[in-house]
Design a protein around this motif. Sequence first.
Motif, PDB file in Angstrom:
ATOM      1  N   GLU A  91      -9.088  10.873   3.890  1.00 24.60           N
ATOM      2  CA  GLU A  91      -9.123   9.956   5.032  1.00 24.60           C
ATOM      3  C   GLU A  91      -9.465   8.529   4.634  1.00 24.60           C
ATOM      4  O   GLU A  91      -9.953   8.275   3.533  1.00 24.60           O
ATOM      5  N   CYS A  92      -9.260   7.652   5.537  1.00 20.86           N
ATOM      6  CA  CYS A  92      -9.646   6.235   5.395  1.00 20.86           C
ATOM      7  C   CYS A  92      -9.001   5.532   4.211  1.00 20.86           C
ATOM      8  O   CYS A  92      -9.617   4.674   3.574  1.00 20.86           O
ATOM      9  N   LEU A  93      -7.797   5.914   3.892  1.00 17.57           N
ATOM     10  CA  LEU A  93      -7.113   5.210   2.798  1.00 17.57           C
ATOM     11  C   LEU A  93      -5.796   4.632   3.295  1.00 17.57           C
ATOM     12  O   LEU A  93      -5.012   5.317   3.907  1.00 17.57           O
ATOM     13  N   PRO A 122       0.818  -1.221   0.000  1.00 25.54           N
ATOM     14  CA  PRO A 122       0.000   0.000   0.000  1.00 25.54           C
ATOM     15  C   PRO A 122       0.849   1.268   0.000  1.00 25.54           C
ATOM     16  O   PRO A 122       0.450   2.286  -0.579  1.00 25.54           O
ATOM     17  N   THR A 123       2.005   1.229   0.643  1.00 22.52           N
ATOM     18  CA  THR A 123       2.847   2.421   0.768  1.00 22.52           C
ATOM     19  C   THR A 123       3.410   2.879  -0.565  1.00 22.52           C
ATOM     20  O   THR A 123       3.918   3.995  -0.679  1.00 22.52           O
ATOM     21  N   VAL A 131     -14.999   0.870   7.956  1.00 20.18           N
ATOM     22  CA  VAL A 131     -13.821   1.307   7.195  1.00 20.18           C
ATOM     23  C   VAL A 131     -12.654   1.586   8.138  1.00 20.18           C
ATOM     24  O   VAL A 131     -11.521   1.179   7.897  1.00 20.18           O
ATOM     25  N   LEU A 156      -9.153  -0.139   8.284  1.00 22.53           N
ATOM     26  CA  LEU A 156      -7.934   0.653   8.182  1.00 22.53           C
ATOM     27  C   LEU A 156      -6.908   0.229   9.227  1.00 22.53           C
ATOM     28  O   LEU A 156      -5.724   0.087   8.947  1.00 22.53           O
TER      29      LEU A 156
END
Lengths: 96, 358
Positions: free
Chosen positions: A94-96, A84-85, B12, B16
Motif C-alpha cells: 500500500e501507499c506506493l 511512477p507507472t 502518506v 498519494l
Amino acid sequence: MSTNKEWPLYEVFIRSKQGLAHQHAGSLHAADAQMAVENARDVYTRRGEGLSIWVVPAAEITASSPDDKEVMFDPADSKVYRHPTFYDVPDEVECL
Amino acid sequence: MYRFKHANRYNVIHLLFEMQNICVILDLQSNRDPGPDIMTEHAGDATQLNATFDAYVAAEKKIEPKEWMPEAYRRTLIRQISQHAHSEIIGMQPEGNWITRAPSLRRKVGLIAKVQDEAGHGLYLYSAAETLGVSRDQMDADLLSGKAKYSSIFNYPTPTWADIGAIGWLVDGAAITNQIPICRCSYGPYARAMIRICKEESFHQRQGYEIMLKLCQGTPEQKRMAQDALNRWWWPSVAMFGPSDGDSEHSKQNMAWRIKRVSNDDLRQRFVDMIVKQADYLDITIPDPDLKWNEERGHYDIGEIDWDDFWTVVKGNGPCNRQRMAHRTKAHDEGAWVREAAVVYAEKQAAKRSKAAA
C-alpha cells in the motif's frame, strides 16, 4: 509628432483566484504599461475573472521556435522511466 | 507511537492522492499521439507540405501562431477574423443609439454592459488576427477604406426600443449559432477568442428576449412594437448565415481546414428551429407564410430568402451603410489626438524614468 506610431502590444496574464498561477488571457495595445493594466482590467476582467493582472510587452518575450519543437520536446517522450507507472510494485503493497 | 504512525499514514495517503493526480496528468501527456508534425516538416515540396497540413488539421490538431501554415489558410483567417472583429465594433452603433433612451435603469445598465462586451469581443478578435501577422493599424485602415467588410446585419436601423430586444434575441441568437462551431476552429487563438465570446453572448440573447417578453406582455401598443421589430429583423437575421454553400470550392476548403465546421444552411436551420418555439412563447408571428413544421425532416421549412436585398446591403446600399461608416470614420478621426497624446505622455514618462535612473 508620432502620429503614425502604433501603440505597442502587451500580453496579459491573469490570476483568477488566490492559490492559482497567473495565466495568459490575451493581448492588447496600450501606450505604456500602466495603460495596459487599466485596459486589461476592462477587456479581460469584466465578470470577476481576475484578482491580479500582469502585463508584459510582447516584444520582450523570448519564445522557443516552433521549428525546434521536435529537438526540444521529443526526447522526453522516450524517457518513460521518469514516470511512477514505469516501476513495477505488487498491488498488495500500500501507499506506493 | 501509534498516534505518530497514524498521523504519518494520513500524510502518506494525502501525498498519494497528490501523486495520483500528477500521474493522471503525466499519463495523458506520455500517451499523447505524436501524429504528423507539420510544423517541423520544412523539407518537401509545397504540395507535400499542404497535404501534411490538411492531414494534421483533419486529425483535429490545433495550429498556433508562428507555426507553418499555407498562405491561403493565413489569408482566409485574417479576412474572416478581422471582418468578425469589425462586425463587433460596427455592431455597437445600432444599440448604442438607445443607451440614452433606455426605458429604465435596469435596461440601461444591461445595454451599456452589452455594448461594452461588443467592444471587448472586437478586441479579442483583433488580437487573434494580429497573431497571423497583420497589424491593428492595417485592419483599422481596411475597415475605414471599405476594403474590409463587416456583417450586413448592422446596416439596418433601430427606430424603436423593441429593435434592441429583437437584436439581442435574433441577431445575437444567430451570432451564437454561427459562433459555437468556431470554438472548435483549427486555429488556436481564434478558437480561444470564440470560447470567451460565446460565454458572454448568452447574456446578450437573454437580455434581448427579456425585452421582447416584457413588451409582449404589455399593452397592445407595446406588443405591436415587438411584432413590428420581429417583422423587420426576421429576414435579415435568417439571411445572416449567408447563401447556401452549394458546391462552393471556398466553403469546401474552409471545411477541410476546420475553419468552417457546419454549412450555412445547417446553421440557418438550427437557428430557425430554435427561434420558432421562442416566438410561440412570445405569442408573436414570424413573418413567413411558408414557415411550417416538416414532419419528415424533423425541422421547420421556411420560405424563399430575398437574396437580392441581401446583396444590395452587402454591396453598400443598405439603409444605414453610409451612416455606419461615417460614424466610425468620425470616431476614429476625433480620437486621433487621444492616441497621439497617450504616446507623447508615455514617451515623456519613459524619458523621466531613464533620467532618474541615470
